[in-house]
Scaffold this active site. Structure first.
Site, PDB file in Angstrom:
ATOM      1  N   LYS A  53       0.829  -1.205   0.000  1.00 45.78           N
ATOM      2  CA  LYS A  53       0.000   0.000   0.000  1.00 45.78           C
ATOM      3  C   LYS A  53       0.863   1.255   0.000  1.00 45.78           C
ATOM      4  O   LYS A  53       0.566   2.232  -0.698  1.00 45.78           O
ATOM      5  CB  LYS A  53      -0.950  -0.031   1.202  1.00 45.78           C
ATOM      6  CG  LYS A  53      -2.029  -1.101   1.069  1.00 45.78           C
ATOM      7  CD  LYS A  53      -2.770  -1.366   2.359  1.00 45.78           C
ATOM      8  CE  LYS A  53      -3.770  -2.518   2.186  1.00 45.78           C
ATOM      9  NZ  LYS A  53      -4.435  -2.911   3.436  1.00 45.78           N
ATOM     10  N   GLN A  97      -4.583  -1.834   9.717  1.00 48.58           N
ATOM     11  CA  GLN A  97      -4.482  -3.129   9.049  1.00 48.58           C
ATOM     12  C   GLN A  97      -5.101  -4.232   9.908  1.00 48.58           C
ATOM     13  O   GLN A  97      -4.754  -4.395  11.080  1.00 48.58           O
ATOM     14  CB  GLN A  97      -3.015  -3.461   8.746  1.00 48.58           C
ATOM     15  CG  GLN A  97      -2.806  -4.732   7.954  1.00 48.58           C
ATOM     16  CD  GLN A  97      -3.406  -4.663   6.547  1.00 48.58           C
ATOM     17  OE1 GLN A  97      -3.271  -3.658   5.864  1.00 48.58           O
ATOM     18  NE2 GLN A  97      -4.066  -5.732   6.138  1.00 48.58           N
ATOM     19  N   ASP A 120     -11.156   2.773   4.564  1.00 48.34           N
ATOM     20  CA  ASP A 120     -11.588   1.379   4.434  1.00 48.34           C
ATOM     21  C   ASP A 120     -13.112   1.255   4.413  1.00 48.34           C
ATOM     22  O   ASP A 120     -13.650   0.168   4.186  1.00 48.34           O
ATOM     23  CB  ASP A 120     -11.035   0.526   5.585  1.00 48.34           C
ATOM     24  CG  ASP A 120      -9.810  -0.271   5.166  1.00 48.34           C
ATOM     25  OD1 ASP A 120      -9.602  -0.449   3.945  1.00 48.34           O
ATOM     26  OD2 ASP A 120      -9.056  -0.726   6.050  1.00 48.34           O
TER      27      ASP A 120
END
Length: 287
Positions: A53, A97, A120
């Protein structure tokens, strides 16, 4: 008949090119888009995902801030760090994460993120907006799947879609996104009966089980000309695989995604897009 390969790498690259232009425009306005990542512990797979990422952000000009935290961190300590990132006006997107160590609660953690920085799309606020067709920030993998449909000009209106997943990350957001396109959506899961028959009647199958020992989508389960989106990825017999064997499925499908190289690259590309969206939102409200 051999169907069309939906190449996630090419589509992701087209998204990245659009993001790169948007980054330039924002920087011309004095805004430097920034993504902050939070990695708790030393899970090798998670560390690899975060590195990828960061690399993708660098390619398009997005600044990153990397927070690597001890695996034994407490919930209150993690909450404090998220609060600090929420208050940092130079940070536009926050990504924690997953999965997290057992002592940490994922819902408590993701819910703490500011909805304006929730790249997200996991906060209750943004999930609710999605259900109301008002979300600006949507979970990356589902939005990546929808980008694939758009890229190939696949009209979902009136199509029967079998969605084999009901998770917060994939199945539930996809359900709402598909409904927005006027598809008829049937969500299936481990307790669904007659799954084969349901798949055989579907115009589109989106599968995201991720365990070949439990489930495999075979050519016999799909009808001629069906569209197959394989979101799953796992290691099976020393190979990275999805829920289906692409080489066999593509002989019967009109469109299909390979694994790897299908949905996977789209997830990262849509994260970049969400970060730009979050940066744009912050500029509009003066943050």
């Amino acid at each position: 008949m051999v169907g069309v390969r939906i190449d996630g790498k090419n589509i992701a690259q087209s998204v990245k090119e659009r993001v790169k232009k948007a980054v330039t425009e924002l920087k011309n306005q004095g805004i430097s888009p920034c993504l902050a990542t939070v990695l708790v512990g030393d899970n090798p797979a998670s560390a690899t995902y975060v590195r990828n990422k960061h690399k993708a952000c660098e390619e398009v000009g997005i600044v990153t801030k990397d927070h690597k935290l001890d695996a034994n961190i407490t919930q209150s300590e993690l909450t404090r760090i998220i609060d600090e990132l929420n208050s940092d006006n130079t940070v536009h997107g926050i990504l924690v994460q997953l999965p997290l160590p057992k002592q940490l609660d994922e819902f408590t953690t993701t819910s703490r993120i500011s909805p304006l920085k929730d790249v997200d799309g996991l906060t209750p606020h943004n999930v609710g907006l999605l259900a109301m067709k008002k979300a600006a920030l949507v979970a990356c993998t589902p939005s990546g799947v929808m980008e694939m449909f758009d890229y190939h000009s696949i009209d979902l209106e009136g199509k029967n879609v079998v969605l084999i997943n009901r998770s917060n990350l994939v199945g539930k957001p996809l359900y709402h996104l598909l409904l927005e396109k006027n598809a008829t959506v049937l969500t299936c899961h481990s307790k669904t009966k007659n799954l084969t028959e349901l798949c055989q009647s579907a115009d589109v199958i989106i599968t995201a089980v991720g365990d070949r020992n439990k489930f495999t989508l075979t050519p016999e389960m799909i009808k001629e000309g069906a569209i197959i989106i394989d979101v799953a990825i796992s290691r099976f017999q020393d190979k990275l695989v999805g829920d289906s064997d692409y080489d066999e499925i593509i002989k019967k499908a009109s469109f299909a995604t390979p694994v790897p190289g299908g949905v996977g690259p789209m997830t990262v590309a849509m994260l970049l897009k969400n970060t730009i969206t979050a940066a744009s939102l912050s500029s509009k409200i003066g943050r």
